[in-house]
Design a protein around this motif. Structure first.
Motif, PDB file in Angstrom:
ATOM      1  N   GLY A 131       0.828  -1.203   0.000  1.00 41.65           N
ATOM      2  CA  GLY A 131       0.000   0.000   0.000  1.00 41.65           C
ATOM      3  C   GLY A 131       0.861   1.251   0.000  1.00 41.65           C
ATOM      4  N   THR A 132       0.427   2.225  -0.795  1.00 43.67           N
ATOM      5  CA  THR A 132       1.164   3.494  -0.870  1.00 43.67           C
ATOM      6  C   THR A 132       0.238   4.682  -0.636  1.00 43.67           C
ATOM      7  N   GLY A 133      -0.900   4.416   0.042  1.00 43.89           N
ATOM      8  CA  GLY A 133      -1.757   5.525   0.452  1.00 43.89           C
ATOM      9  C   GLY A 133      -1.040   6.272   1.577  1.00 43.89           C
ATOM     10  N   LEU A 134      -1.774   7.110   2.275  1.00 42.55           N
ATOM     11  CA  LEU A 134      -1.097   7.887   3.319  1.00 42.55           C
ATOM     12  C   LEU A 134      -0.460   6.987   4.365  1.00 42.55           C
ATOM     13  N   ALA A 135      -1.138   5.887   4.722  1.00 44.53           N
ATOM     14  CA  ALA A 135      -0.561   4.999   5.728  1.00 44.53           C
ATOM     15  C   ALA A 135       0.673   4.287   5.171  1.00 44.53           C
ATOM     16  N   GLY A 136       0.525   3.673   4.011  1.00 39.81           N
ATOM     17  CA  GLY A 136       1.626   2.876   3.455  1.00 39.81           C
ATOM     18  C   GLY A 136       2.818   3.738   3.058  1.00 39.81           C
ATOM     19  N   ILE A 188      -1.294  -1.222  -6.308  1.00 39.19           N
ATOM     20  CA  ILE A 188      -1.943  -1.744  -7.515  1.00 39.19           C
ATOM     21  C   ILE A 188      -1.983  -0.697  -8.630  1.00 39.19           C
ATOM     22  N   GLN A 189      -1.818   0.570  -8.275  1.00 40.72           N
ATOM     23  CA  GLN A 189      -1.868   1.610  -9.309  1.00 40.72           C
ATOM     24  C   GLN A 189      -0.531   1.734 -10.023  1.00 40.72           C
ATOM     25  N   ASP A 190      -0.517   2.578 -11.065  1.00 39.70           N
ATOM     26  CA  ASP A 190       0.740   2.752 -11.798  1.00 39.70           C
ATOM     27  C   ASP A 190       1.683   3.707 -11.092  1.00 39.70           C
ATOM     28  N   ALA A 214      -2.962   6.386  -5.080  1.00 42.85           N
ATOM     29  CA  ALA A 214      -3.687   5.682  -4.012  1.00 42.85           C
ATOM     30  C   ALA A 214      -4.948   6.477  -3.690  1.00 42.85           C
ATOM     31  N   HIS A 215      -5.931   5.768  -3.176  1.00 47.32           N
ATOM     32  CA  HIS A 215      -7.230   6.384  -2.908  1.00 47.32           C
ATOM     33  C   HIS A 215      -7.135   7.578  -1.945  1.00 47.32           C
ATOM     34  N   SER A 216      -6.116   7.621  -1.109  1.00 43.43           N
ATOM     35  CA  SER A 216      -5.959   8.753  -0.170  1.00 43.43           C
ATOM     36  C   SER A 216      -6.006  10.095  -0.883  1.00 43.43           C
ATOM     37  N   ILE A 217      -5.668  10.080  -2.154  1.00 43.98           N
ATOM     38  CA  ILE A 217      -5.628  11.328  -2.905  1.00 43.98           C
ATOM     39  C   ILE A 217      -6.998  11.987  -2.979  1.00 43.98           C
ATOM     40  N   GLN A 226     -10.758  15.125   0.847  1.00 42.60           N
ATOM     41  CA  GLN A 226     -10.997  16.524   0.518  1.00 42.60           C
ATOM     42  C   GLN A 226     -10.812  17.450   1.723  1.00 42.60           C
ATOM     43  N   GLY A 227     -11.544  17.122   2.789  1.00 45.98           N
ATOM     44  CA  GLY A 227     -11.823  18.130   3.811  1.00 45.98           C
ATOM     45  C   GLY A 227     -10.688  18.542   4.710  1.00 45.98           C
ATOM     46  N   GLY A 228      -9.927  17.596   5.266  1.00 45.86           N
ATOM     47  CA  GLY A 228      -8.875  18.018   6.166  1.00 45.86           C
ATOM     48  C   GLY A 228      -8.392  16.952   7.113  1.00 45.86           C
ATOM     49  N   ILE A 229      -7.503  17.371   7.989  1.00 50.35           N
ATOM     50  CA  ILE A 229      -6.869  16.463   8.952  1.00 50.35           C
ATOM     51  C   ILE A 229      -6.855  17.136  10.325  1.00 50.35           C
ATOM     52  N   GLU A 268      -0.304  -6.745  -7.164  1.00 54.41           N
ATOM     53  CA  GLU A 268      -1.351  -6.933  -6.173  1.00 54.41           C
ATOM     54  C   GLU A 268      -1.019  -8.098  -5.256  1.00 54.41           C
ATOM     55  N   MET A 269      -1.013  -7.826  -3.964  1.00 55.32           N
ATOM     56  CA  MET A 269      -0.786  -8.905  -2.997  1.00 55.32           C
ATOM     57  C   MET A 269      -1.989  -9.838  -3.023  1.00 55.32           C
ATOM     58  N   GLU A 270      -1.727 -11.128  -3.225  1.00 53.37           N
ATOM     59  CA  GLU A 270      -2.824 -12.104  -3.260  1.00 53.37           C
ATOM     60  C   GLU A 270      -2.814 -13.006  -2.039  1.00 53.37           C
ATOM     61  N   GLY A 290      -3.483   2.138   8.943  1.00 52.29           N
ATOM     62  CA  GLY A 290      -4.416   2.936   8.138  1.00 52.29           C
ATOM     63  C   GLY A 290      -5.817   2.361   8.187  1.00 52.29           C
ATOM     64  N   GLU A 291      -6.584   2.632   7.147  1.00 46.72           N
ATOM     65  CA  GLU A 291      -7.999   2.244   7.170  1.00 46.72           C
ATOM     66  C   GLU A 291      -8.182   0.733   7.234  1.00 46.72           C
ATOM     67  N   CYS A 292      -7.184  -0.032   6.833  1.00 48.56           N
ATOM     68  CA  CYS A 292      -7.409  -1.485   6.801  1.00 48.56           C
ATOM     69  C   CYS A 292      -7.370  -2.117   8.190  1.00 48.56           C
ATOM     70  N   ALA A 352      -9.356  10.219   9.688  1.00 44.57           N
ATOM     71  CA  ALA A 352      -8.762   9.055   8.990  1.00 44.57           C
ATOM     72  C   ALA A 352      -7.359   9.418   8.522  1.00 44.57           C
ATOM     73  N   LEU A 353      -7.223  10.618   7.992  1.00 44.47           N
ATOM     74  CA  LEU A 353      -5.896  11.047   7.547  1.00 44.47           C
ATOM     75  C   LEU A 353      -4.964  11.110   8.752  1.00 44.47           C
ATOM     76  N   MET A 354      -5.509  11.616   9.853  1.00 44.58           N
ATOM     77  CA  MET A 354      -4.720  11.694  11.088  1.00 44.58           C
ATOM     78  C   MET A 354      -4.254  10.291  11.499  1.00 44.58           C
TER      79      MET A 354
HETATM   80  C1  FAD Z   1     -13.954  10.913  -1.171  1.00 43.66           C
HETATM   81  C2  FAD Z   1     -13.269  10.738   0.150  1.00 43.66           C
HETATM   82  C3  FAD Z   1     -12.881  11.855   0.879  1.00 43.66           C
HETATM   83  C4  FAD Z   1     -12.261  11.712   2.105  1.00 43.66           C
HETATM   84  N1  FAD Z   1     -11.899  12.832   2.816  1.00 43.66           N
HETATM   85  C5  FAD Z   1     -11.276  12.685   3.996  1.00 43.66           C
HETATM   86  C6  FAD Z   1     -10.870  13.833   4.743  1.00 43.66           C
HETATM   87  O1  FAD Z   1     -11.067  14.969   4.331  1.00 43.66           O
HETATM   88  N2  FAD Z   1     -10.241  13.635   5.922  1.00 43.66           N
HETATM   89  C7  FAD Z   1      -9.999  12.386   6.429  1.00 43.66           C
HETATM   90  O2  FAD Z   1      -9.421  12.278   7.500  1.00 43.66           O
HETATM   91  N3  FAD Z   1     -10.354  11.292   5.725  1.00 43.66           N
HETATM   92  C8  FAD Z   1     -10.982  11.409   4.538  1.00 43.66           C
HETATM   93  N4  FAD Z   1     -11.346  10.285   3.840  1.00 43.66           N
HETATM   94  C9  FAD Z   1     -10.903   8.962   4.314  1.00 43.66           C
HETATM   95  C10 FAD Z   1      -9.439   8.769   3.959  1.00 43.66           C
HETATM   96  O3  FAD Z   1      -9.178   9.346   2.703  1.00 43.66           O
HETATM   97  C11 FAD Z   1      -9.037   7.313   3.909  1.00 43.66           C
HETATM   98  O4  FAD Z   1      -9.494   6.637   5.037  1.00 43.66           O
HETATM   99  C12 FAD Z   1      -7.526   7.185   3.873  1.00 43.66           C
HETATM  100  O5  FAD Z   1      -6.991   7.983   2.853  1.00 43.66           O
HETATM  101  C13 FAD Z   1      -7.090   5.740   3.700  1.00 43.66           C
HETATM  102  O6  FAD Z   1      -5.692   5.713   3.584  1.00 43.66           O
HETATM  103  P1  FAD Z   1      -4.924   4.330   3.547  1.00 43.66           P
HETATM  104  O7  FAD Z   1      -3.494   4.667   3.337  1.00 43.66           O
HETATM  105  O8  FAD Z   1      -5.290   3.514   4.714  1.00 43.66           O
HETATM  106  O9  FAD Z   1      -5.499   3.565   2.270  1.00 43.66           O
HETATM  107  P2  FAD Z   1      -5.586   3.987   0.712  1.00 43.66           P
HETATM  108  O10 FAD Z   1      -5.317   5.410   0.472  1.00 43.66           O
HETATM  109  O11 FAD Z   1      -6.882   3.411   0.243  1.00 43.66           O
HETATM  110  O12 FAD Z   1      -4.407   3.202   0.052  1.00 43.66           O
HETATM  111  C14 FAD Z   1      -4.461   1.819  -0.156  1.00 43.66           C
HETATM  112  C15 FAD Z   1      -3.192   1.400  -0.861  1.00 43.66           C
HETATM  113  O13 FAD Z   1      -3.138  -0.010  -0.898  1.00 43.66           O
HETATM  114  C16 FAD Z   1      -2.878  -0.457  -2.210  1.00 43.66           C
HETATM  115  N5  FAD Z   1      -3.506  -1.766  -2.335  1.00 43.66           N
HETATM  116  C17 FAD Z   1      -4.792  -2.120  -2.074  1.00 43.66           C
HETATM  117  N6  FAD Z   1      -4.941  -3.447  -2.198  1.00 43.66           N
HETATM  118  C18 FAD Z   1      -3.734  -3.940  -2.555  1.00 43.66           C
HETATM  119  C19 FAD Z   1      -3.239  -5.241  -2.814  1.00 43.66           C
HETATM  120  N7  FAD Z   1      -3.994  -6.330  -2.676  1.00 43.66           N
HETATM  121  N8  FAD Z   1      -1.940  -5.363  -3.202  1.00 43.66           N
HETATM  122  C20 FAD Z   1      -1.125  -4.282  -3.330  1.00 43.66           C
HETATM  123  N9  FAD Z   1      -1.537  -3.032  -3.035  1.00 43.66           N
HETATM  124  C21 FAD Z   1      -2.817  -2.878  -2.661  1.00 43.66           C
HETATM  125  C22 FAD Z   1      -3.427   0.609  -3.115  1.00 43.66           C
HETATM  126  O14 FAD Z   1      -2.745   0.558  -4.344  1.00 43.66           O
HETATM  127  C23 FAD Z   1      -3.088   1.859  -2.307  1.00 43.66           C
HETATM  128  O15 FAD Z   1      -1.758   2.231  -2.570  1.00 43.66           O
HETATM  129  C24 FAD Z   1     -12.003  10.420   2.614  1.00 43.66           C
HETATM  130  C25 FAD Z   1     -12.386   9.298   1.890  1.00 43.66           C
HETATM  131  C26 FAD Z   1     -13.045   9.450   0.679  1.00 43.66           C
HETATM  132  C27 FAD Z   1     -13.519   8.238  -0.025  1.00 43.66           C
END
Ligand code: FAD
Length: 659
Positions: free
Chosen positions: A41-46, A65-67, A72-75, A78-81, A191-193, A443-445, A459-461
């Motif tokens: 994972g490379t979202g904010l947590a990873g 999983i992205q290029d 990552a979905h963290s992008i 919107q609102g804040g931390i 993708e991790m399986e 992170g969220e997982c 969540a960002l926090m």
């Molecule tokens: C529209 C929207 C707006 C939001 N706004 C806010 C906000 O303002 N403030 C706030 O605090 N929270 C907000 N949230 C929540 C917050 O964005 C998420 O909870 C947080 O970004 C999750 O981060 P993460 O790093 O845990 O996971 P993600 O950002 O989801 O990253 C997951 C990573 O895991 C990778 N991955 C997934 N499965 C696999 C696999 N099997 N193998 C390899 N890689 C894999 C993906 O490629 C990605 O890099 C919002 C959520 C949404 C949907």
């Protein structure tokens, strides 16, 4: 009954983390060079974890999983931390952030974890500012704050409506530095399986190269999953289309417990569903509730006219509007937590006061704030959200519709609750370690810090707290004695077996060659989840839902159609693998929701509500984390283990946002 050791350190709550850091085992710099850590994972947590571990000297293998890690979905956030800086001098403190978060989670989170989260919140802001994250600033240069739900102070740091994107760019730049330094090796479109377990410890993963379709083996001394939430189980959600729970569910199949899966967040301010062919819902940030007022008509005739399209929102004068959140919750008004705001919207719509053609929408109106502050100021705060809303609905919420008796009426937004975030997830102890030694979840997982309901901007926090400040300490406690072991070869039988298992599953799914597309089954899953395991749950509905989910799994197993081949890029195959796991996750949510005979936070059992329709908890019987364990087959019901919650300083009481 099994017990779970949450490994919460001794001492008063406010000193636990300090004590932990003072006494936990460390890895010396030379040994760090010998240790490999997989971060999935490379979202904010990873990204924050991988960058920090690389900076510390570990060898990091980082997958997404992205290029690009930047997608990552963290992008999307919107609102804040949140952070307890108290820059507004409005009475904030670490304790208050801790208290608001525990209360916001309806007293179902671990006290010690939440205190630590509040404590490190301020470090996150400093870290991000040092990286150059362009947080909004006041005229004098101080970082600006706005308010989010469940708090009476302004503690939310933001970068326009793009906070997640800017934070991710910060984390990505730190990550890139480590990639350049050779400490992090990136594996994009992998993708991790499966997780590979050797001698009872997580020692590697099997990942699919999504471009070539080939399975590859990776070994390490520890594995960290940071793969996000399971909101897409519901098909329609605010999550990115690629969000999935395959890594978490596969870890569950291998023995990691899944905690509180029924705690799913339904966000009150999303653009309403408009038809059957929709595959995604769009969030309108909670920050809009700072200046937007939520209302429906007072008179049912007006609601009917709105539904029929013979009247427009701005034609309904001030005195005929029901600002129902301000009416019901005077102390917090439009800034009540999400679960409360969502249920209140549902209550109004169920009573027939919905404002669009489906009857499933309420207004979010900026007329008052535009008159008070001017359109320029409002656009400064929410311009990109207004543009996004206009692009999707063709309505500009900043456009003056009419002036009546000197009052300006602007075109309101329409909003409705939608699936948004999952508080439940992989069970972790205080060190963020799962029930599989050497496997960590961040992170969220993970299920972590939000109890039964997450407050906005936390969540960002949590993701960044886990990645920058918590895991880099706690993982060392595990790794301290791992450097004596030689690097594991991926030729070990455990890797063979895991790879064969994944390959067999891919062959099975490809071999079904049924008649239904992956999306059609996923959509059906979403309907079952929303109708039976959604905002209002009942015993009968959940039992019926579980039956339907089991039937749907059979339908998937016998009738799914995946075109193409397993070699090379096959997006449909990847989606089918995700769907297989969403179905199991859906069952877990339903099992948990069925057993939890109370209402708390995002989990609302209609049998358990007060006369005023508020959630009614049962602290005597359900004051625990519910952790579910896999029983060897998807066909067998999971088993429940309870981790009792212990509160030292917070008095558990009924949530009150009225006064
Ligand atoms: C529209 C929207 C707006 C939001 N706004 C806010 C906000 O303002 N403030 C706030 O605090 N929270 C907000 N949230 C929540 C917050 O964005 C998420 O909870 C947080 O970004 C999750 O981060 P993460 O790093 O845990 O996971 P993600 O950002 O989801 O990253 C997951 C990573 O895991 C990778 N991955 C997934 N499965 C696999 C696999 N099997 N193998 C390899 N890689 C894999 C993906 O490629 C990605 O890099 C919002 C959520 C949404 C949907």
């Amino acid at each position: 009954m099994k017990t779970l050791n949450s490994r919460i350190p001794e001492g008063p709550v406010a000193e636990k983390w300090t004590n932990y850091k003072a006494h936990q085992r460390l890895v010396n710099p030379k040994n760090k060079l010998k240790l490999d850590v997989i971060v999935v994972g490379t979202g904010l947590a990873g990204a924050s974890a991988a960058a920090s571990l690389g900076e510390m000297g570990f060898n990091v293998l980082n997958f997404c999983i992205q290029d690009s890690p930047r997608r990552a979905h963290s992008i999307a956030a919107q609102g804040g931390i949140n952070a307890a800086k108290n820059y507004q001098n409005d009475g904030d403190s670490v304790y208050r952030l801790f208290y608001d978060t525990v209360k916001g989670g309806d007293y179902r989170a671990r006290e010690a974890n939440v205190y630590r989260l509040a404590e490190v919140s301020n470090n996150i802001i400093d870290q991000c500012v040092a990286q150059g994250v362009p947080f909004a600033r006041e005229y004098g240069g101080m970082l600006a704050n706005r308010s989010f739900g469940g708090a009476q102070v302004s503690r939310t740091f933001y970068a326009k409506g793009q906070t997640g994107q800017q934070l991710l760019l910060g984390a990505y730049s730190s990550l890139s530095r480590q990639v350049e330094a050779g400490k992090v090796k990136l594996y994009t479109r992998y993708e991790m399986e499966d997780v590979v377990i050797v001698d009872g410890k997580a020692r590697g993963i099997i990942a699919k190269n999504l471009v070539t379709g080939k399975l590859e083996r990776f070994s390490a001394n520890a594995v960290v999953i940071a793969t996000g939430g399971y909101g897409n189980t519901y098909f329609l959600s605010t999550n990115a289309m690629g969000c999935n729970c395959t890594a978490a569910v596969q870890a569950f199949r291998k023995g990691a417990m899944m905690a509180n899966p029924s705690y799913v967040q339904i966000h009150p301010t999303c653009i309403p569903v408009h038809g059957n062919n929709q595959s995604k819902l769009t969030l309108m940030s909670e920050s809009l509730r700072n200046d937007g007022r939520i209302w429906v008509p007072k008179n049912i005739e007006d609601a009917k006219a709105l539904q029929a399209g013979t009247k427009q929102g701005w034609e309904i004068p001030e005195e005929d509007r029901d600002y129902y959140l301000e009416r019901r919750y005077p102390a917090f008004g439009n800034l009540v937590p999400r679960d409360v705001a969502s249920r209140a919207a549902k209550e109004r719509c169920d009573k027939g006061f919905g404002v669009n053609n489906t009857g499933l929408a309420v207004f979010l109106d900026f007329s008052e704030s535009i008159q008070r502050l001017g359109i320029d100021e409002i656009r400064q705060r929410y311009g990109n959200l207004f543009d996004m809303y206009e692009e999707i609905t063709d309505v500009n919420p900043g456009e003056l519709a009419c002036v009546k008796d000197g009052v300006e009426y602007y075109k309101p937004m329409m909003i409705f609750p939608a699936i948004h975030y999952t508080m439940g997830g992989v069970w972790v102890d205080y060190e963020l370690q799962t029930t599989i030694p050497g496997l960590f979840a961040i992170g969220e997982c993970n299920f972590s810090d939000h109890g039964a309901n997450r407050l906005g901007a936390s969540a960002l926090m949590q993701g960044l707290a886990d990645g920058y400040f918590v895991l880099p300490y706690t993982i060392q406690n595990y790794l301290a004695d791992q450097s004596i072991w030689p690097r594991l070869s991926t030729d070990l039988p455990e890797f063979d077996e895991a790879e064969k298992g994944v390959q067999a599953e891919i062959d099975r799914i490809m071999g079904i060659q049924g008649k239904r597309s992956v999306d059609s089954i996923h959509k059906e899953l979403g309907h079952i989840m929303w109708e039976h395991v959604g905002m209002g749950r009942t015993k009968e509905g959940l039992e019926e839902g579980l039956k339907m989910l089991k039937k749907l799994r059979k339908e998937f197993d016998e009738n799914v159609f995946v075109p193409g081949s397993k070699e090379g890029l096959n997006v449909e195959l990847d989606k089918a693998i995700h769907l297989r796991d969403f179905i199991l996750m859906g069952e877990l949510v339903a099992y948990d929701a069925l057993h939890r005979e109370e209402s708390c936070g995002g989990h609302f059992r209609e049998e358990h509500q007060t006369e005023e329709g508020e959630a009614k908890r049962d602290d005597e019987n359900f004051f625990y984390v519910g952790a579910w364990e896999y029983q060897g087959s998807d066909d067998v019901a999971p088993e429940l283990t309870k981790e009792p919650l212990e509160y030292e300083i917070i008095k558990v009481q009924t949530r009150n946002y009225k006064n």
